[in-house]
Design a protein around this motif. Structure first.
Motif, short mmCIF file in Angstrom:
data_model
loop_
_atom_site.label_atom_id
_atom_site.label_comp_id
_atom_site.label_asym_id
_atom_site.label_seq_id
_atom_site.Cartn_x
_atom_site.Cartn_y
_atom_site.Cartn_z
N UNK A 26 0.65 -1.05 -0.02
CA UNK A 26 -0.38 -0.17 0.02
C UNK A 26 0.97 0.86 0.57
N UNK A 27 1.76 1.13 0.99
CA UNK A 27 3.21 2.78 0.80
C UNK A 27 3.27 2.36 -0.18
N UNK A 32 4.96 -0.72 -7.20
CA UNK A 32 4.42 -2.31 -7.44
C UNK A 32 3.85 -1.53 -8.58
N UNK A 33 2.24 -0.86 -8.78
CA UNK A 33 2.15 -1.02 -10.61
C UNK A 33 2.15 -0.95 -11.29
N UNK A 34 3.59 0.15 -11.20
CA UNK A 34 4.33 0.31 -12.72
C UNK A 34 5.00 -0.92 -12.49
N UNK A 35 5.74 -1.40 -12.31
CA UNK A 35 6.79 -2.61 -12.36
C UNK A 35 5.68 -3.62 -12.79
N UNK A 38 4.64 -2.57 -16.37
CA UNK A 38 6.01 -2.67 -17.74
C UNK A 38 5.35 -3.81 -17.75
N UNK A 39 6.01 -4.70 -16.77
CA UNK A 39 5.90 -6.52 -17.14
C UNK A 39 4.90 -7.04 -18.19
N UNK A 40 3.95 -6.47 -18.31
CA UNK A 40 2.82 -7.14 -19.08
C UNK A 40 3.72 -6.24 -20.39
N UNK A 41 3.75 -5.39 -20.58
CA UNK A 41 4.51 -4.82 -22.12
C UNK A 41 5.30 -5.35 -22.09
#
Length: 46
Positions: A26-27, A32-35, A38-41
């Protein structure tokens, strides 16, 4: 709290670690969301 104290030390440790991991996610949610994005891309070929 009594039910928590009745658990084995291993179960207590797992619960505490799980709570700490959730708080950490959460913090640092932006990173985390950017990682994840980028992994899905990378795997989708974009």
């Amino acid at each position: 709290m009594d039910k928590f104290k009745e658990l084995s030390p291993t179960a207590q440790g797992m619960i505490i670690i799980g709570i700490l991991l959730i708080i950490g996610i959460i913090l640092r949610w932006d990173e985390v969301s950017q990682g994840i994005i980028s992994g899905f891309k990378r795997y989708s070929g974009n």
